[in-house]
Design a protein around this motif. Structure first.
Motif, short mmCIF file in Angstrom:
data_model
loop_
_atom_site.label_atom_id
_atom_site.label_comp_id
_atom_site.label_asym_id
_atom_site.label_seq_id
_atom_site.Cartn_x
_atom_site.Cartn_y
_atom_site.Cartn_z
N ASP A 35 -22.53 29.62 -20.03
CA ASP A 35 -21.37 30.46 -20.35
C ASP A 35 -21.19 30.58 -21.86
OD1 ASP A 35 -19.76 28.25 -21.28
OD2 ASP A 35 -18.99 27.91 -19.26
N ALA A 63 -19.87 28.23 -11.70
CA ALA A 63 -19.33 28.60 -13.01
C ALA A 63 -17.90 29.11 -12.89
CB ALA A 63 -20.23 29.65 -13.67
N ALA A 68 -15.47 29.30 -16.14
CA ALA A 68 -16.32 29.92 -17.17
C ALA A 68 -15.79 31.30 -17.51
CB ALA A 68 -17.75 30.02 -16.67
N ARG A 70 -17.16 33.77 -19.53
CA ARG A 70 -18.17 34.84 -19.57
C ARG A 70 -19.53 34.18 -19.49
NH1 ARG A 70 -19.84 37.64 -24.76
NH2 ARG A 70 -21.59 38.88 -24.05
N LEU A 71 -20.41 34.74 -18.70
CA LEU A 71 -21.75 34.18 -18.55
C LEU A 71 -22.74 34.95 -19.41
CD1 LEU A 71 -21.74 33.61 -14.69
CD2 LEU A 71 -21.01 32.06 -16.53
N HIS A 99 -21.64 40.59 -13.61
CA HIS A 99 -21.92 40.18 -15.00
C HIS A 99 -22.93 41.16 -15.61
CE1 HIS A 99 -19.76 36.44 -14.34
NE2 HIS A 99 -20.36 36.40 -13.18
#
Length: 127
Positions: A35, A63, A68, A70-71, A99
């Motif tokens: 992340d 995640a 999280a 943003r990945l 994403h």
């Protein structure tokens, strides 16, 4: 593009987790995602004849559970020394939907490369 240091970290995590899978036929692929905060989240697939979730999808859930924001990148590796493997079509579509900016580790003859998920699914369906 060649993997950056964070990309290499996620590839190494997926490959290391895959080496721990042993002989359990229900868990044959490992995935790792990194992340924006630099945290690596690992997961394994859950095989089932009805089409259990792939390791990449489980990693997205892990995640999300960890909050999280943003990945950045994802990698998957197979058990039995198979090493880095590309995501299946379903995973590509989910990654693109959830994403769209994520980079995906892809094995090549010259070593791993990172590709934007959109390049892995040309002419993709957009909802």
């Amino acid at each position: 593009m060649r993997p950056s240091e964070p990309d290499q970290q996620v590839i190494a995590a997926a490959e290391a987790r895959a080496r721990t899978l042993g002989e359990n036929a229900n868990h044959t692929v490992a995935a790792a995602v990194i992340d924006i905060d630099g945290r690596v989240h690992e997961a394994v697939n859950v095989f089932h004849f009805t089409g259990g979730p792939c390791a990449e999808l489980v990693a997205l859930g892990v995640a999300a559970t960890a909050g999280a924001p943003r990945l950045l990148a994802i990698a998957a590796a197979g058990d039995g020394g198979r090493g880095l493997i590309p995501p299946c079509g379903r995973c590509r579509q989910v990654l693109l939907d959830q994403h769209p900016d994520i980079l995906v580790a892809i094995p090549t003859a010259d070593g791993p490369v990172m590709r934007p998920v959109g390049e892995l699914l040309p002419d993709a369906y957009f909802r």
